[in-house]
Design an enzyme around this catalytic site. Sequence first.
Site, PDB file in Angstrom:
ATOM      1  N   GLY A   1      21.613  17.074  -7.721  1.00  0.00           N
ATOM      2  CA  GLY A   1      22.510  17.588  -8.762  1.00  0.00           C
ATOM      3  C   GLY A   1      21.842  17.636 -10.121  1.00  0.00           C
ATOM      4  O   GLY A   1      22.002  18.610 -10.879  1.00  0.00           O
ATOM      5  N   CYS A   2      21.088  16.603 -10.435  1.00  0.00           N
ATOM      6  CA  CYS A   2      20.431  16.536 -11.748  1.00  0.00           C
ATOM      7  C   CYS A   2      19.336  17.590 -11.868  1.00  0.00           C
ATOM      8  O   CYS A   2      19.135  18.170 -12.934  1.00  0.00           O
ATOM      9  CB  CYS A   2      19.879  15.136 -11.985  1.00  0.00           C
TER      10      CYS A   2
END
Length: 164
Positions: free
Chosen positions: A52-53
């Site tokens: 996600g990051c």
Amino acid sequence: MTNDEILGSNGLKEGNQAPDFSFNSINQKMKLSDFRKRKVVVYFYPRDFTTGCTTEAAEFTTDYDKFKRAGIEIIGVSPDTEESHEKFKEKMKIPYHLASDINNVVTKKYGTYGLKKFMGKEYMGVNRTTFLVDEDGRIVRIFSKVKPQGHSTQVLEAFENKVN
């Protein structure tokens, strides 16, 4: 202990002054307040190199020229070390600032450090949250429970539509 104490929330709301914080970037000490007279995206994320990051960082990187043309700076904040941030910036070709918050001092000031759940387990960590800060250092928009995909576009549109 109250829920606010567990979450480290200090009750920040839109219209509040954004808490100032210091960080090292490009081998120099900087502060959020150094960006007064400019709009700033301060986004909190859990960890460098996670799925996600990486998605969120890639989208902000792709859209960075649009943010710069609009006079908006970006600062990503996570509990990773400065060394991890440098490797992440190099691998992802990130052109904006990443602030290291190893002891979660900044995340607690912003109320983004708190209880998380993953696969039935509870633990303390950084909740993905984005703050839009205007030229006077006031919070004009808070995005909680951010979904990384499409978030950069969402942030840019919010500045264009609400913060001008």
